[in-house]
Design a protein around this motif. Structure first.
Motif, PDB file in Angstrom:
ATOM      1  N   VAL A   1     -20.687  -6.728 -32.941  1.00  0.00           N
ATOM      2  CA  VAL A   1     -20.907  -7.239 -31.589  1.00  0.00           C
ATOM      3  C   VAL A   1     -19.724  -6.858 -30.727  1.00  0.00           C
ATOM      4  O   VAL A   1     -18.569  -7.052 -31.120  1.00  0.00           O
ATOM      5  N   LYS A   2     -20.001  -6.309 -29.569  1.00  0.00           N
ATOM      6  CA  LYS A   2     -18.928  -5.926 -28.644  1.00  0.00           C
ATOM      7  C   LYS A   2     -18.769  -6.986 -27.564  1.00  0.00           C
ATOM      8  O   LYS A   2     -19.740  -7.590 -27.133  1.00  0.00           O
ATOM      9  N   LEU A   3     -17.534  -7.199 -27.130  1.00  0.00           N
ATOM     10  CA  LEU A   3     -17.270  -8.107 -26.020  1.00  0.00           C
ATOM     11  C   LEU A   3     -16.885  -7.270 -24.813  1.00  0.00           C
ATOM     12  O   LEU A   3     -15.993  -6.420 -24.906  1.00  0.00           O
ATOM     13  N   ALA A   4     -17.523  -7.534 -23.688  1.00  0.00           N
ATOM     14  CA  ALA A   4     -17.284  -6.705 -22.518  1.00  0.00           C
ATOM     15  C   ALA A   4     -15.910  -6.987 -21.932  1.00  0.00           C
ATOM     16  O   ALA A   4     -15.277  -6.110 -21.353  1.00  0.00           O
ATOM     17  N   ASP A   5     -15.408  -8.187 -22.121  1.00  0.00           N
ATOM     18  CA  ASP A   5     -14.331  -8.632 -21.253  1.00  0.00           C
ATOM     19  C   ASP A   5     -13.491  -9.696 -21.953  1.00  0.00           C
ATOM     20  O   ASP A   5     -13.975 -10.406 -22.825  1.00  0.00           O
ATOM     21  N   ARG A   6     -12.230  -9.779 -21.560  1.00  0.00           N
ATOM     22  CA  ARG A   6     -11.417 -10.920 -21.988  1.00  0.00           C
ATOM     23  C   ARG A   6     -11.413 -11.965 -20.882  1.00  0.00           C
ATOM     24  O   ARG A   6     -11.635 -11.635 -19.727  1.00  0.00           O
ATOM     25  N   PRO A   7     -11.128 -13.222 -21.230  1.00  0.00           N
ATOM     26  CA  PRO A   7     -11.151 -14.260 -20.193  1.00  0.00           C
ATOM     27  C   PRO A   7      -9.908 -14.184 -19.298  1.00  0.00           C
ATOM     28  O   PRO A   7      -8.970 -13.438 -19.574  1.00  0.00           O
ATOM     29  N   ALA A   8      -9.937 -14.993 -18.235  1.00  0.00           N
ATOM     30  CA  ALA A   8      -8.813 -15.040 -17.305  1.00  0.00           C
ATOM     31  C   ALA A   8      -8.454 -16.490 -17.036  1.00  0.00           C
ATOM     32  O   ALA A   8      -8.764 -17.033 -15.982  1.00  0.00           O
ATOM     33  N   PRO A   9      -7.803 -17.149 -18.001  1.00  0.00           N
ATOM     34  CA  PRO A   9      -7.465 -18.558 -17.793  1.00  0.00           C
ATOM     35  C   PRO A   9      -6.419 -18.703 -16.692  1.00  0.00           C
ATOM     36  O   PRO A   9      -5.475 -17.901 -16.626  1.00  0.00           O
TER      37      PRO A   9
END
Lengths: 245, 285, 335
Positions: free
Chosen positions: C140-148
């Motif tokens: 599974v690929k993740l498009a993006d990292r979060p921005a806390p």
């Protein structure tokens, strides 16, 4: 009301019947001695009383309450404490930590993941007091692995006493002790307050007989004699199985 | 109908292979009290060795026996020189076999590359015979026959020989066996060698059917683990029963629920754990 | 200065240097390695709760680690936001941990190890074979990292700082746990379960809660892992990963606060060095495993200290005391 009552208590391992219909009534504050040759079922009986092993049949009552089906940990909360024949302590910890674990066992604090155990003054002081009762308060911060065998026996007692039990079960508290250590231990046992009921297994007859109010003789898992010191010593069956060896 | 029958034949074949794998695993576990996490490695390394012998033109059965013999030696060396050093420390022994399983897996990858190998079925046993209007693949039935022969031989050894009596005593209680004057340590070596040899043998004769590929070890080990949890440690009958249960689950699961086939294999184990709180490991925590 | 203060000062200095790493480490490659070390350290610390303090050796933790990563990855792929994905991942990991614990705590010792191994394999089987759910081998690929807090974690530096913050939280919670009454209860059940029972402890429940605590931080580590790689595949859930993190715990020294951190650093660095020169990481992993278990069962850090001490004493007093020293030092791997 009796402190501890056993009714027809039985335990077998496989086909071997280790305790057979044991009946026992111990009054509050009494000192009861259980004697019997090796393999008589004494330690098994203790394990049944404390709930370490399940009885096959029979009833155990603690101050009138049926505790036969109650797990070992809850019996501790109901005021039962024991020492082990084979020393069962926490070798990596200090003496005071060992006793603090005993105190924690009965305190809701044991579930607390946030408190700093070393800073619990109340607990430390109570642990120290328990160690003082067995004369080990000076060694409180010593690691258990650096103590002598006799000192460990006393830590066992301190842990049991720290829980302020109503019924205290002592499994051969004198085993393996030197003559002098025995003398110290018997003084210590004699000083136990009378509001604690004590049941003791012991081989050292000199100390044990002096300590006991009443004596029960166990042989092949059965109670064969019970009575006061004089009665039991005078009884022919006692001599036969135990003293008259 | 034909589909189901073939599935059943495959299940029985798989069960036979699994028995050859798990019988040794079970005896080792029963006697030494450790799950040998190298057992899948023995299976895979044995299969690769056998395939190499075959490629050199060796007879199929000779290759299987030679590979088994090689693994007996390797197993003996591991037991004598590594496991023996950690006698009495069961956790360390288990982790040792785990570490060695990675070494073996990587060695195999190095020597035999990552391409799957599928040795040909031995010439005499290729093809199928006709019965009841259907075709049965001969080789698969031969695997079952071998498993039955090995099962009977092992059973006779355990039940009828002095060695077997010692093994039984050791499984029941190592301490008592020691008191009775049995050299438990030699017994350990013997059983470990036997288990390694059986696993390798199973690897070779299973290769034409399963093919050999990196990760075969990790596929087989959990099967042996489940079978022993199901059948009980050190019990040949348990291993036999467990092997066929898993053999059927494996094939029918694959056919009916391909996505979950692998997970289904574990269901009997979970059931045992839930329904028998004391488990097959004895005491509760 | 008292020794305690010296230790605190050294620790503070070390943490300050680590916190400032992006400012003195120009090469993003090394910053990324530092991030890897930190989230593997969180994983190792989590496993150490069970292995080191509760005396329960799990070989199924990769399953829990992967559960967090896959849940987050699949939630994000389904269009959920980062916050929802993270919360769901942690809840799913905790629920799975509870099931693991219910089943595995039927046994202790080797039985526990076998059950956790089997449970881990079940999760691997789901990740690998249930392709319609997990995309199978393709991962599974993740498009993006979060921005806390408005800080986007796409750069190595930003991701490192976030990982460092989580690592600090984990370390603090471990320290709290170790010193707490509950931590003492857990260690007690490791050393003397029977005695603990007669002292009034519910040994099973103590172990269960320790397992949940371990599972929670394993989930957090799994989240960091999946956000770092922005990808997760069945390989992560395999037995190899469980073995790798166990190696970190054992090599650093079980049941110590900083052992697993040191172990994570050693294994991650070795893995990166090894894979730079040879393809044979698994062989290296296996050999180190074997060497440590045979020669340094108490872990590299305490083990090396012991060898140095032994050598030193050997120089001074011949070989006699060295043997006594070796006998006196408790082997922990066998517990």
């Amino acid at each position: 009301m009796s402190a501890l009552v056993l009714e027809d208590l039985c335990k077998s391992f496989g086909g071997l019947r280790v305790t057979r219909n044991v009946n026992l009534v111990v009054a509050p504050g009494e000192r009861r001695l259980i004697i019997g040759p090796n393999g008589a079922g004494k330690t098994t009986l203790f394990n049944q009383i404390t709930g370490d092993i399940r009885s096959n049949s029979g009833t155990i009552r603690l101050f009138g309450r049926d505790i036969t089906r109650i797990p070992a940990r809850q019996r501790a909360h109901l005021g039962m404490a024991r020492t082990f024949q084979i020393i069962t302590l926490f070798p990596r910890d200090t003496l005071i930590r060992n006793v603090m674990l005993a105190l924690l066992g009965l305190s809701p604090l044991r579930w607390n993941p946030f408190a700093d155990l070393d800073r619990r003054r109340d607990l430390r002081e109570r642990a120290l007091a328990a160690l003082a009762r067995v004369g080990l308060d000076r060694l409180a911060e010593r690691a258990l692995s650096e103590t002598s065998y006799g000192e460990r026996r006393r830590v066992e007692i301190a842990m049991a006493l720290a829980q302020e039990p109503k019924v205290l079960l002592l499994d051969e508290p004198l085993a393996g002790l030197s003559l002098e250590e025995r003398r110290e231990m018997s003084t210590l046992l004699a000083a136990l307050p009378r509001d604690v009921t004590v049941v003791m297994i012991e081989h050292d007859m000199d100390v044990a007989l002096e300590f006991a109010d009443r004596i029960t003789v166990l042989h092949f898992g059965e109670v064969i004699v019970e009575g006061t010191r004089a009665e039991v010593v005078a009884d022919a069956r006692t001599r036969e199985v135990y003293l008259g060896a | 109908m034909l589909f189901w029958l073939l599935l059943a034949v495959n299940s029985i074949t798989m069960g036979g292979l699994l028995f050859l794998l798990s019988a040794g695993f079970s005896l080792i576990f029963g006697l030494m009290r450790i799950p040998n996490l190298m057992h899948g490695s023995f299976f895979m390394l044995g299969a690769y060795l056998g395939a190499t012998f075959l490629a050199r033109g060796m007879n199929f059965w000779a290759a299987a026996l030679l590979s088994a013999a090689a693994m007996v030696v390797i197993g003996g060396l591991i037991e004598r020189f590594l496991l023996r050093r950690l006698a009495g420390q069961d956790l360390a022994q288990v982790l040792l076999t785990l570490g060695l399983s990675f070494v073996v897996a990587d060695l195999c990858l190095m020597v035999w590359t990552g391409d799957p190998i599928q040795p040909p079925t031995p010439p005499g046993l290729a093809g199928a015979f006709r019965a009841f209007g259907m075709f049965f693949p001969i080789f698969r039935l031969a695997i079952v026959a071998i498993a039955v022969v090995v099962a009977v031989a092992l059973w006779l050894m355990i039940e009828r020989t002095r060695l077997g009596a010692m093994i039984r005593a050791g499984v029941d209680d190592p301490a008592i066996a020691r008191v009775m004057g049995i050299k438990v340590s030699q017994l350990f070596t013997l059983i470990f060698c036997l288990g390694a040899g059986l696993a390798a043998f199973a690897g070779v004769i299973g290769a034409p059917y399963l093919s050999i590929y990196p990760g075969l070890d990790a596929d087989m080990l959990p099967l042996a683990l489940i079978i022993v949890i199901l059948g009980g440690a050190g019990s040949l009958a348990g291993a036999l029963l467990g092997s066929f249960i898993i053999g059927f689950l494996y094939n029918f699961g694959q056919a009916l629920f391909p996505d979950l086939a692998y997970v289904i294999l574990f269901l009997p184990m979970l059931l045992i754990l839930v329904l028998r709180p004391q488990g097959l490991f004895g005491r509760v925590g | 200065m008292p020794p305690g203060a010296v230790r605190a000062l050294c620790l503070g200095a070390a943490l300050a240097v680590l916190a400032a790493l992006p400012w003195w480490m120009a090469n993003p490659y090394y910053v990324n390695i530092a991030s890897q070390i930190l989230f593997w350290a969180v994983f190792a610390l989590a496993l150490n709760v069970l292995v080191g303090y509760a005396g329960l050796t799990s070989l199924g933790h990769a399953g829990l680690f992967g559960m967090a990563g896959y849940t987050a990855g699949l939630m994000l792929a389904a269009g959920a936001g980062h916050a929802a994905a993270i919360v769901a991942a942690l809840l799913a990991t905790l629920a799975t941990t509870a099931i693991f614990a219910l089943l595995a705590l039927r046994a202790t010792g080797i039985g526990f190890l076998m059950i956790t191994l089997a449970l881990g394999q079940i999760l691997w089987g789901i990740a690998y074979r249930w392709a319609s759910l997990t995309n199978g081998d393709n991962g599974v690929k993740l498009a993006d990292r979060p921005a806390p807090l408005g800080l986007h974690l796409s750069s190595p530096d930003a991701f490192y700082l976030a990982t460092f913050a989580v690592f600090l939280l984990c370390l603090a919670s471990m320290r709290l746990f170790v010193r707490s009454p509950f931590g003492a209860s857990v260690r007690g059940t490791r050393d003397q379960p029977r005695r603990m029972r007669t002292l009034g402890y519910n040994v099973w429940l103590v172990r269960f809660l320790a397992f949940l605590f371990s599972g929670f931080w394993t989930g957090v580590a799994g989240l960091l892992f999946v956000y770092y790689n922005q990808f997760i595949s069945p390989q992560v859930v395999a037995l190899q990963t469980s073995a790798e993190v166990l190696l970190m715990v054992i090599s650093g020294g079980v049941g110590t606060l900083f052992g697993p951190v040191a172990g994570a650093a050693i294994v991650v660095v070795m893995k990166n060095v090894a894979s730079a020169y040879v393809e044979r990481w698994n062989m290296v992993l296996g050999i180190i495993f074997v060497l440590i278990i045979v020669f340094m069962p108490e872990g590299l850090v305490p083990g090396a200290a012991r060898l140095v001490r032994r050598g030193y004493r050997g120089l001074r007093a011949g070989s006699g005391p060295a043997a006594a020293e070796a006998a006196a030092s408790p082997g922990t791997a066998g517990r």
